[in-house]
Design a protein around this motif. Structure first.
Motif, PDB file in Angstrom:
ATOM      1  N   HIS A   1     -14.274 -79.364  22.742  1.00  0.00           N
ATOM      2  CA  HIS A   1     -15.263 -79.982  21.853  1.00  0.00           C
ATOM      3  C   HIS A   1     -16.425 -80.527  22.667  1.00  0.00           C
ATOM      4  CE1 HIS A   1     -11.387 -80.363  19.626  1.00  0.00           C
ATOM      5  NE2 HIS A   1     -12.140 -79.891  18.662  1.00  0.00           N
ATOM      6  N   LYS A   2     -17.609 -80.197  22.228  1.00  0.00           N
ATOM      7  CA  LYS A   2     -18.839 -80.726  22.817  1.00  0.00           C
ATOM      8  C   LYS A   2     -19.545 -81.507  21.723  1.00  0.00           C
ATOM      9  CE  LYS A   2     -23.282 -79.089  24.746  1.00  0.00           C
ATOM     10  NZ  LYS A   2     -23.261 -79.741  26.076  1.00  0.00           N
ATOM     11  N   THR A   3     -19.750 -82.806  21.927  1.00  0.00           N
ATOM     12  CA  THR A   3     -20.399 -83.635  20.910  1.00  0.00           C
ATOM     13  C   THR A   3     -21.568 -84.378  21.536  1.00  0.00           C
ATOM     14  OG1 THR A   3     -19.022 -85.582  21.304  1.00  0.00           O
ATOM     15  CG2 THR A   3     -18.187 -83.982  19.731  1.00  0.00           C
TER      16      THR A   3
ATOM     17  N   CYS B   1     -19.964 -78.861  18.766  1.00  0.00           N
ATOM     18  CA  CYS B   1     -19.584 -77.479  19.023  1.00  0.00           C
ATOM     19  C   CYS B   1     -18.081 -77.459  19.236  1.00  0.00           C
ATOM     20  CB  CYS B   1     -20.294 -76.919  20.255  1.00  0.00           C
ATOM     21  SG  CYS B   1     -22.082 -76.776  20.080  1.00  0.00           S
ATOM     22  N   LYS B   2     -17.368 -76.767  18.374  1.00  0.00           N
ATOM     23  CA  LYS B   2     -15.900 -76.704  18.452  1.00  0.00           C
ATOM     24  C   LYS B   2     -15.503 -75.296  18.882  1.00  0.00           C
ATOM     25  CE  LYS B   2     -11.769 -77.046  15.491  1.00  0.00           C
ATOM     26  NZ  LYS B   2     -10.989 -78.015  16.268  1.00  0.00           N
ATOM     27  N   TYR B   3     -14.803 -75.201  20.017  1.00  0.00           N
ATOM     28  CA  TYR B   3     -14.319 -73.919  20.510  1.00  0.00           C
ATOM     29  C   TYR B   3     -12.850 -73.804  20.136  1.00  0.00           C
ATOM     30  CZ  TYR B   3     -18.705 -74.051  23.026  1.00  0.00           C
ATOM     31  OH  TYR B   3     -20.050 -74.133  23.337  1.00  0.00           O
ATOM     32  N   GLN B   4     -12.612 -73.068  19.065  1.00  0.00           N
ATOM     33  CA  GLN B   4     -11.299 -73.010  18.433  1.00  0.00           C
ATOM     34  C   GLN B   4     -10.478 -71.845  18.975  1.00  0.00           C
ATOM     35  OE1 GLN B   4      -9.600 -74.804  15.918  1.00  0.00           O
ATOM     36  NE2 GLN B   4      -7.985 -73.372  16.502  1.00  0.00           N
ATOM     37  N   TYR B   5      -9.335 -72.169  19.608  1.00  0.00           N
ATOM     38  CA  TYR B   5      -8.446 -71.108  20.079  1.00  0.00           C
ATOM     39  C   TYR B   5      -7.902 -70.332  18.885  1.00  0.00           C
ATOM     40  CZ  TYR B   5      -4.519 -68.731  22.289  1.00  0.00           C
ATOM     41  OH  TYR B   5      -3.636 -67.778  22.722  1.00  0.00           O
ATOM     42  N   ILE B   6      -7.923 -69.013  18.979  1.00  0.00           N
ATOM     43  CA  ILE B   6      -7.603 -68.142  17.855  1.00  0.00           C
ATOM     44  C   ILE B   6      -6.181 -68.359  17.320  1.00  0.00           C
ATOM     45  CG2 ILE B   6      -6.842 -66.220  19.315  1.00  0.00           C
ATOM     46  CD1 ILE B   6      -8.244 -64.352  17.271  1.00  0.00           C
TER      47      ILE B   6
ATOM     48  N   SER C   1     -16.791 -83.965  29.624  1.00  0.00           N
ATOM     49  CA  SER C   1     -15.553 -83.197  29.528  1.00  0.00           C
ATOM     50  C   SER C   1     -15.307 -82.775  28.089  1.00  0.00           C
ATOM     51  CB  SER C   1     -14.359 -84.019  30.028  1.00  0.00           C
ATOM     52  OG  SER C   1     -13.154 -83.291  29.853  1.00  0.00           O
ATOM     53  N   GLN C   2     -14.974 -81.513  27.896  1.00  0.00           N
ATOM     54  CA  GLN C   2     -14.730 -80.991  26.552  1.00  0.00           C
ATOM     55  C   GLN C   2     -13.252 -80.990  26.174  1.00  0.00           C
ATOM     56  OE1 GLN C   2     -16.673 -77.167  26.080  1.00  0.00           O
ATOM     57  NE2 GLN C   2     -18.599 -77.906  26.944  1.00  0.00           N
ATOM     58  N   SER C   3     -12.417 -81.642  26.980  1.00  0.00           N
ATOM     59  CA  SER C   3     -10.965 -81.560  26.781  1.00  0.00           C
ATOM     60  C   SER C   3     -10.407 -82.620  25.835  1.00  0.00           C
ATOM     61  CB  SER C   3     -10.252 -81.666  28.132  1.00  0.00           C
ATOM     62  OG  SER C   3     -10.485 -82.931  28.728  1.00  0.00           O
ATOM     63  N   TYR C   4     -11.284 -83.427  25.226  1.00  0.00           N
ATOM     64  CA  TYR C   4     -10.821 -84.450  24.291  1.00  0.00           C
ATOM     65  C   TYR C   4     -10.699 -83.890  22.879  1.00  0.00           C
ATOM     66  CZ  TYR C   4     -11.942 -87.977  27.847  1.00  0.00           C
ATOM     67  OH  TYR C   4     -11.995 -88.717  28.998  1.00  0.00           O
ATOM     68  N   GLU C   5      -9.799 -84.479  22.096  1.00  0.00           N
ATOM     69  CA  GLU C   5      -9.757 -84.178  20.665  1.00  0.00           C
ATOM     70  C   GLU C   5     -11.101 -84.533  20.041  1.00  0.00           C
ATOM     71  OE1 GLU C   5      -7.579 -82.843  18.705  1.00  0.00           O
ATOM     72  OE2 GLU C   5      -5.665 -82.870  19.774  1.00  0.00           O
ATOM     73  N   LEU C   6     -11.450 -83.827  18.964  1.00  0.00           N
ATOM     74  CA  LEU C   6     -12.753 -84.040  18.333  1.00  0.00           C
ATOM     75  C   LEU C   6     -12.961 -85.498  17.941  1.00  0.00           C
ATOM     76  CD1 LEU C   6     -15.426 -83.191  17.144  1.00  0.00           C
ATOM     77  CD2 LEU C   6     -14.208 -82.334  15.124  1.00  0.00           C
TER      78      LEU C   6
END
Length: 214
Positions: free
Chosen positions: A84-86, A174-179, A137-142
């Motif tokens: 997640h990028k906020t 921006c949410k990068y959702q694993y398929i 860091s983008q590794s946090y929950e939204l």
């Protein structure tokens, strides 16, 4: 010393998986290597009272392998953490980047002014923009991402509200959702109330990424 023990145990799970889910993920995903070891994006000691979480960067992907260990250094669970990028964003056709910056009064901002040449050097920007992203860091929950960002914005809430009155200001996600992951999004009433007090809306873009597990 305890942290090193947790990290060592998590790395061992990647190199010699004991859980079937770890094996499934590693069949289709490759962990990025740094200095000869799996690259750790983040270590979270206070994930819960009983659990430590370690996030590993996946090669060429915008999401992470998340390994949970008990406080006894035993592997508890493994799954994917979506990326997640906020950030706070404000745009204007009348104000310059400097004017937006003066209104926001935050450090580590980026953006441009209307009329400036784009990076490709072939055209100019048709509006001004300022972005403020305190969590890289983008590794946090939204929701954790949003709570951290809102806490920073609330420190000078009067400026934020003034910006919303003079520009198009909002929270961008921006949410990068694993398929093969959980695609759900949930905002509780407290988070919505905090957004409302700052007079901010929220814009979410979702990107489906990665290879599905077999």
């Amino acid at each position: 010393m305890k942290k090193e023990k947790f990290i060592e145990k998590a790395i061992e799970e990647i190199l010699n998986p004991t859980l079937e889910i770890t094996k499934q993920y590693l069949e289709v995903l490759e962990i990025e290597i740094e200095n000869g070891k799996p690259k750790i994006e983040r270590y979270e000691n206070d994930f819960s009272d009983d659990i430590v979480a370690i996030y590993f960067q996946i090669k060429n992907e915008n999401f992470f392998l998340e390994i949970h260990l008990t406080k006894n250094s035993e592997i508890d669970s493994v799954w994917i953490q979506n990326a997640h990028k906020t950030y706070f964003s404000a745009t204007s056709e009348n104000l310059t980047y400097s004017e937006l910056e003066n209104l926001l009064q935050k450090e580590l901002t980026e953006g441009w002014s209307k009329g400036e040449l784009r990076k490709n050097g072939k055209s100019t920007h048709t509006f001004s923009r300022i972005n403020y992203e305190p969590i890289k860091s983008q590794s946090y929950e939204l929701n954790n991402h949003l709570e951290i960002l809102l806490t920073e914005l609330e420190k000078n809430s009067e400026n934020i509200i003034k910006l919303t009155e003079n520009a198009n200001a909002y929270i961008s996600v921006c949410k990068y959702q694993y398929i093969s992951g959980n695609a759900g999004i949930n905002f509780d009433n407290k988070l919505i109330e905090r957004l409302a007090k700052l007079n901010l809306g929220i814009d979410i873009d979702t990107y489906i990424v990665g290879k599905p597990i077999k």
